[in-house]
Design a protein around this motif. Structure first.
Motif, short mmCIF file in Angstrom:
data_model
loop_
_atom_site.label_atom_id
_atom_site.label_comp_id
_atom_site.label_asym_id
_atom_site.label_seq_id
_atom_site.Cartn_x
_atom_site.Cartn_y
_atom_site.Cartn_z
N ALA A 166 0.52 2.53 -36.31
CA ALA A 166 0.51 3.98 -36.17
C ALA A 166 -0.07 4.53 -37.47
O ALA A 166 0.24 4.03 -38.56
CB ALA A 166 1.91 4.53 -35.95
N VAL A 221 8.43 2.75 -34.56
CA VAL A 221 7.17 2.92 -35.29
C VAL A 221 6.73 4.38 -35.24
O VAL A 221 6.35 4.96 -36.25
CB VAL A 221 6.08 1.98 -34.73
N LEU A 222 6.82 5.00 -34.05
CA LEU A 222 6.44 6.40 -33.91
C LEU A 222 7.35 7.28 -34.75
O LEU A 222 6.88 8.19 -35.44
CB LEU A 222 6.48 6.83 -32.44
N GLN A 254 -1.08 6.21 -32.41
CA GLN A 254 -0.35 4.94 -32.35
C GLN A 254 -0.97 4.01 -31.31
O GLN A 254 -1.31 4.43 -30.20
CB GLN A 254 1.11 5.20 -31.99
N GLY A 304 3.05 -1.85 -36.75
CA GLY A 304 3.88 -1.86 -35.56
C GLY A 304 4.03 -3.24 -34.93
O GLY A 304 4.65 -3.38 -33.88
N PRO A 349 8.12 0.20 -30.37
CA PRO A 349 7.16 1.30 -30.51
C PRO A 349 7.81 2.65 -30.84
O PRO A 349 7.23 3.45 -31.58
CB PRO A 349 6.46 1.35 -29.15
N ALA A 375 6.32 7.05 -38.33
CA ALA A 375 5.06 7.78 -38.55
C ALA A 375 5.31 9.28 -38.59
O ALA A 375 4.73 9.99 -39.43
CB ALA A 375 4.05 7.43 -37.45
#
Length: 105
Positions: A58, A85-86, A53, A77, A82, A89
């Motif tokens: 990511a 987004v993680l 990422q 992202g 964040p 993913a």
């Protein structure tokens, strides 16, 4: 914006150790680099599937002998939290397994 190819260039032409991914996190452009489904090999955790990422993207990437690293999933992202987004993913990277609980469950 960081391209997917540029992220994969950071990886060797082999499966990666958790230690190498941790070292990648020291690079300014890499926010998170973590293994998915790591296995122990000669005292190290080795993975052929990773999440990398940056601030803007990511990617979930996998390694196949003879083919190298490929992007399986890409999550934009830009202008997003964040952590969200993680999480997206990680859910995308889990495939058919149930290692990560999908949001809303």
């Amino acid at each position: 914006m960081t391209t997917d190819g540029a992220l994969l260039e950071s990886l060797p032409d082999s499966r990666v150790t958790a230690a190498l991914l941790s070292d990648l996190e020291d690079a300014d452009a890499i926010r998170t680099a973590i293994p998915l489904l790591a296995e122990a090999h000669d005292g190290q955790e080795i993975s052929d599937r990773v999440v990398i990422q940056t601030e803007s993207v990511a990617v979930v990437a996998s390694y196949t002998d003879g083919e190298g690293w490929t992007v399986d999933h890409r999550i934009n992202g830009t202008d997003r939290d964040p952590s969200d987004v993680l999480e997206e993913a990680m859910v995308a990277g889990q495939g058919d397994s149930s290692l990560v609980e999908a949001p809303g469950e």
